[in-house]
Design a protein around this motif. Structure first.
Motif, mmCIF file in Angstrom:
data_model
loop_
_atom_site.group_PDB
_atom_site.id
_atom_site.type_symbol
_atom_site.label_atom_id
_atom_site.label_comp_id
_atom_site.label_asym_id
_atom_site.label_seq_id
_atom_site.Cartn_x
_atom_site.Cartn_y
_atom_site.Cartn_z
ATOM 1 N N VAL A 1 -9.202 -2.596 3.543
ATOM 2 C CA VAL A 1 -7.968 -2.986 4.237
ATOM 3 C C VAL A 1 -8.202 -4.247 5.065
ATOM 4 O O VAL A 1 -7.369 -5.154 5.081
ATOM 5 C CB VAL A 1 -7.477 -1.840 5.147
ATOM 6 N N ARG B 1 3.540 1.558 -1.573
ATOM 7 C CA ARG B 1 4.333 1.502 -2.807
ATOM 8 C C ARG B 1 5.792 1.235 -2.511
ATOM 9 O O ARG B 1 6.694 1.873 -3.052
ATOM 10 C CB ARG B 1 4.197 2.800 -3.586
ATOM 11 N N ARG C 1 -4.376 -7.863 -2.558
ATOM 12 C CA ARG C 1 -4.834 -6.606 -3.167
ATOM 13 C C ARG C 1 -5.738 -6.854 -4.355
ATOM 14 O O ARG C 1 -6.565 -6.021 -4.705
ATOM 15 C CB ARG C 1 -3.623 -5.798 -3.635
ATOM 16 N N GLU D 1 -11.294 -4.928 -1.634
ATOM 17 C CA GLU D 1 -11.195 -3.481 -1.774
ATOM 18 C C GLU D 1 -11.164 -2.778 -0.422
ATOM 19 O O GLU D 1 -11.197 -1.554 -0.350
ATOM 20 C CB GLU D 1 -12.347 -2.944 -2.629
ATOM 21 N N LEU E 1 -5.446 4.172 -2.299
ATOM 22 C CA LEU E 1 -5.511 3.359 -1.080
ATOM 23 C C LEU E 1 -6.953 2.967 -0.769
ATOM 24 O O LEU E 1 -7.881 3.732 -0.995
ATOM 25 C CB LEU E 1 -4.905 4.129 0.095
ATOM 26 N N MET F 1 -8.279 -7.286 2.880
ATOM 27 C CA MET F 1 -6.935 -7.605 2.387
ATOM 28 C C MET F 1 -6.095 -8.259 3.463
ATOM 29 O O MET F 1 -5.317 -9.175 3.188
ATOM 30 C CB MET F 1 -6.241 -6.326 1.932
ATOM 31 N N LEU G 1 -1.471 4.681 7.944
ATOM 32 C CA LEU G 1 -2.365 4.724 6.781
ATOM 33 C C LEU G 1 -2.540 6.172 6.324
ATOM 34 O O LEU G 1 -2.477 6.481 5.132
ATOM 35 C CB LEU G 1 -3.723 4.113 7.148
ATOM 36 N N LEU G 2 -2.727 7.070 7.301
ATOM 37 C CA LEU G 2 -2.890 8.482 6.957
ATOM 38 C C LEU G 2 -1.624 9.050 6.342
ATOM 39 O O LEU G 2 -1.687 9.905 5.455
ATOM 40 C CB LEU G 2 -3.236 9.286 8.210
ATOM 41 N N SER H 1 0.469 7.455 4.457
ATOM 42 C CA SER H 1 0.527 7.044 3.055
ATOM 43 C C SER H 1 -0.487 7.819 2.229
ATOM 44 O O SER H 1 -0.254 8.180 1.094
ATOM 45 C CB SER H 1 0.210 5.560 2.904
ATOM 46 N N LEU H 2 -1.640 8.054 2.830
ATOM 47 C CA LEU H 2 -2.776 8.628 2.113
ATOM 48 C C LEU H 2 -2.601 10.130 1.915
ATOM 49 O O LEU H 2 -2.764 10.648 0.819
ATOM 50 C CB LEU H 2 -4.043 8.343 2.935
ATOM 51 N N ASP I 1 -2.879 10.223 -2.054
ATOM 52 C CA ASP I 1 -2.858 8.969 -2.796
ATOM 53 C C ASP I 1 -4.229 8.317 -2.704
ATOM 54 O O ASP I 1 -4.561 7.679 -1.713
ATOM 55 C CB ASP I 1 -1.782 8.047 -2.214
ATOM 56 N N MET J 1 0.820 -1.214 0.000
ATOM 57 C CA MET J 1 0.000 0.000 0.000
ATOM 58 C C MET J 1 0.851 1.259 0.000
ATOM 59 O O MET J 1 0.453 2.285 -0.520
ATOM 60 C CB MET J 1 -0.931 -0.003 1.213
#
Lengths: 291, 247
Positions: free
Chosen positions: A226, A43, A220, A224, B82, A229, A165-166, A168-169, B79, A41
């Motif tokens: 988390v 990358r 993945r 769809e 996700l 997954m 997570l935040l 990355s997001l 991104d 997630m």
């Protein structure tokens, strides 16, 4: 029925080493599966590979000092991995080099040192063991290590899940609320190293990455969310472990590659047929919209 | 309760993007940051929230604590691949109450739903953020700001690539925030939007070209000066012999 029992159950009932290996696979799946998913997630799918090489010189130093001792090699591997992560992190922060390039540079350095140390001090057999491990030779100590690491990983992930997570997001938002994204990132990298170290006794430094990444990438393609997954990644990892062990038992194959190959088959199958991202469902949907 | 820029300089690899900017924003009102591409508008906002460290000077948010500040990033910095649901993303606006580990809880999720309703996306709560159009996604980000309930709201290009309806709806939110006495600072590119909704403007071209009442700032002469300054950015930036003084 009896035939199926002989094929699937009997090896675990009859032999303690098979049971131990299976328990090891379960623990490895619980730790490495989620870690791999976060790598995907974020990358950073190739980061696991880089880190697995980075671990090598530490394991070699451990071997030189204490022989084929699990604690020494694990500790050495962990220290080397964390050192590479910290150095690469510092290089990224204080130079214009991006993170992936920094990791590439430092893991290669580390790998070269590792190969040098192993070839100077050990035999090829030792090198083969470090690189490829043997899940069938997992003893109690190794089992404690693997399950301890899995427990620590799951507890830590539960704590760093939201900020990570935040980060990355939406990294700038995280900064705007005053949270330090880099701190979580570092904690996460430590977990990556920890899981690679725990995997290398069973699967070797190279194959440990396989059980981390292949189930995660497969997951993945199936879900769809988390949560979905995570469940999928752990399940694929464990089923691959079990099937790989059986293959290795019945056909006298080395267990590590057998496990990773099963995981790879899951991946190839999913690549074609998985509903959430596989090639065929997408193709069929595209056709549908055409008509 | 003021936002003061005190001789602020921020640079990327020694190339200043914001150069010796001083001044203060009017509290409880809306200010637009206007200027050509590369003028340092986004950089200025990032320095204000502490995401970039200034080379010299500082941005002082006097009377505002961390939880009083809401920031809308540019969409390109998020991104969206996700696997996160719309509701979860909005709920991240509760960070100051939950922190990294705390529970969002039923009340929190209720508030998040309420915020989604206000931006007209209540039905989208369970969807994945990757399934939204950029206009819908911008509404989601505004819902998060609603949830943050901040007294200082920083918006980085909130209406870029938005259609007329989305822009109108979101601008109405800005108008409401203004009426509620919140301080709004937004990077904008549309002259008409600035004139209609933002009483104050900072015209930026790395340096302050003009700063004050919108009608006095956005004059032809000032805009031309901003464009002219931008045209000379090919050259090396002037060296400052004494910190804080342009020579």
């Amino acid at each position: 029925m009896q035939h199926l029992y002989d094929l699937l159950i009997a090896p675990f009932v009859d032999f303690a080493f098979m049971r131990r290996a299976l328990a090891g696979c379960l623990a490895l799946s619980l730790g490495s599966g989620p870690i791999g998913l976060f790598l995907v997630m974020r990358r950073m799918s190739l980061m696991g590979d880089a880190m697995s090489h980075a671990v090598l010189p530490g394991a070699a130093v451990g071997f030189m000092l204490a022989g084929l001792s699990l604690p020494a090699m694990s500790l050495g591997g962990f220290v080397a991995g964390v050192l590479v992560a910290v150095l690469a992190g510092l290089a990224t922060r204080f130079s214009s080099i991006k993170e992936d390039a920094s990791f590439a540079a430092f893991y290669l350095l580390s790998l070269a040192i590792g190969v040098l140390l192993v070839s100077k001090s050990g035999s090829n057999v030792d090198l083969m063991h470090i690189l490829f491990g043997s899940v069938l030779a997992v003893d109690d100590a190794a089992l404690y290590l693997v399950s301890g690491v899995a427990s620590v990983t799951l507890i830590c992930l539960a704590f760093i899940y939201r900020p990570m997570l935040l980060e990355s997001l939406d990294p700038v938002f995280l900064r705007s609320v005053g949270a330090r994204g880099g701190l979580w990132h570092m904690a996460f990298l430590m977990l990556v190293v920890l899981n690679l170290v725990s995997g290398f006794q069973a699967l070797g430094t190279l194959m440990a990455v396989g059980l981390m990444m292949l189930p995660a990438i497969t997951a993945r393609l199936w879900s769809e969310s988390v949560e979905g997954m995570l469940v999928m990644a752990v399940s694929v990892a464990f089923v691959s472990g079990m099937a790989g062990l059986l293959l290795s038992y019945h056909f006298e194959l080395p267990s590590g590659p057998a496990i990773i190959l099963v995981a790879g088959l899951f991946y190839l199958f999913s690549l074609l047929f998985a509903p959430a991202g596989g090639a065929l469902p997408r193709y069929i949907r595209a056709r549908h919209f055409e008509s | 309760m003021t936002v003061i820029l005190d001789n602020l300089t921020v640079s990327y690899q020694r190339h200043p993007a914001v150069h010796h900017v001083s001044g203060s924003f009017v509290a409880g009102d809306a200010t637009a940051i206007f200027g050509p591409n590369g003028a340092g508008k986004s950089t200025l906002l990032k320095a204000m929230i502490g995401a970039l460290t200034p080379d010299s000077g500082q941005a002082r948010l006097e009377g505002f604590a961390r939880q009083d500040i809401a920031y809308l990033p540019q969409q390109s910095e998020i991104d969206r691949s996700l696997p996160v649901s719309v509701l979860d993303l909005v709920a991240s606006g509760l960070w100051h109450r939950t922190g990294p580990f705390g529970k969002v809880g039923r009340a929190g999720l209720g508030q998040a739903m309420d915020a989604l309703e206000q931006v007209g996306l209540a039905d989208f709560a369970p969807r994945a953020i990757s399934a939204l159009s950029s206009g819908q996604f911008q509404r989601v980000l505004f819902a998060r700001i609603l949830l943050q309930d901040a007294r200082l709201i920083l918006l980085d290009e909130p209406f870029t690539a938005m259609d007329a309806k989305t822009t109108f709806d979101l601008l109405e939110l800005v108008r409401r925030w203004k009426e509620e006495g919140r301080t709004i600072i937004a990077v904008l590119h549309d002259y008409e939007q600035v004139r209609a909704y933002f009483p104050h403007t900072l015209l930026l071209a790395r340096e302050v070209v003009a700063w004050g009442r919108t009608e006095q700032v956005l004059t032809d002469a000032n805009l031309k000066r901003a464009v002219d300054t931008a045209a000379h950015w090919q050259d090396r930036a002037a060296v400052c012999r004494v910190d804080g003084v342009n020579v």
